[in-house]
Design a protein around this motif. Structure first.
Motif, PDB file in Angstrom:
ATOM      1  N   TRP A  24       0.842  -1.184   0.000  1.00 57.00           N
ATOM      2  CA  TRP A  24       0.000   0.000   0.000  1.00 57.00           C
ATOM      3  C   TRP A  24       0.886   1.246   0.000  1.00 57.00           C
ATOM      4  N   ARG A  26       3.030   4.528   0.991  1.00 59.80           N
ATOM      5  CA  ARG A  26       3.981   4.832   2.069  1.00 59.80           C
ATOM      6  C   ARG A  26       4.668   3.581   2.605  1.00 59.80           C
ATOM      7  N   GLN A  27       4.985   2.666   1.681  1.00 57.37           N
ATOM      8  CA  GLN A  27       5.768   1.474   2.032  1.00 57.37           C
ATOM      9  C   GLN A  27       5.089   0.598   3.085  1.00 57.37           C
ATOM     10  N   THR A  28       3.755   0.546   3.054  1.00 62.05           N
ATOM     11  CA  THR A  28       2.996  -0.283   3.986  1.00 62.05           C
ATOM     12  C   THR A  28       2.576  -1.569   3.294  1.00 62.05           C
ATOM     13  N   HIS A  30      -0.217  -4.425   3.560  1.00 59.20           N
ATOM     14  CA  HIS A  30      -1.487  -4.811   4.184  1.00 59.20           C
ATOM     15  C   HIS A  30      -1.573  -6.336   4.192  1.00 59.20           C
ATOM     16  N   LEU A  62       6.507  -1.921   5.711  1.00 60.86           N
ATOM     17  CA  LEU A  62       6.054  -1.958   7.099  1.00 60.86           C
ATOM     18  C   LEU A  62       4.756  -2.761   7.159  1.00 60.86           C
ATOM     19  N   GLU A  64       1.241  -4.204   8.162  1.00 59.63           N
ATOM     20  CA  GLU A  64       0.072  -3.623   8.822  1.00 59.63           C
ATOM     21  C   GLU A  64      -1.018  -4.676   8.785  1.00 59.63           C
TER      22      GLU A  64
END
Length: 104
Positions: A24, A26-28, A30, A62, A64
């Motif tokens: 997703w 911003r380097q997220t 999911h 990151l 999440e």
């Protein structure tokens, strides 16, 4: 949106647990986790989710996890996730039906 690999557990040729994630903004990453009802409580969600989290971190993302059901929250906590907030979801289709019937 970049999709990263999925991880699965097979039992007698049938997928009984699977986890994956989508990159997703911003380097997220999911995280999504599925486990067949008849094989729950055996640690399979934790095994597949651990592989997905490791892959996401290695890819510089990151992880999440929007864990809602209690079992999902327990798996997330076992992998080191911390609860930072809550999410409210609603069906706009249902809301439109209520408005048109004068219920809202």
């Amino acid at each position: 949106m970049r999709i990263v690999p999925s991880f699965a557990v097979r039992e007698y040729g049938k997928v009984v647990a699977a986890t994956g994630c989508q990159a997703w903004p911003r380097q997220t990453a999911h995280i999504s986790v599925l486990t067949a009802p008849d094989v729950r409580e055996r640690g399979l969600a934790r095994v597949t989710a651990s592989a997905t989290v490791t892959h996401a971190l290695t890819a510089g993302l990151l992880p999440e996890w929007r864990a809602r059901p209690p079992a999902s929250r327990r798996v997330a906590a076992a992998l080191g996730f911390e609860e930072l907030g809550a999410q409210l979801s609603m069906s706009l289709r249902h809301l439109r039906t209520c408005w048109s019937e004068g219920l809202v």
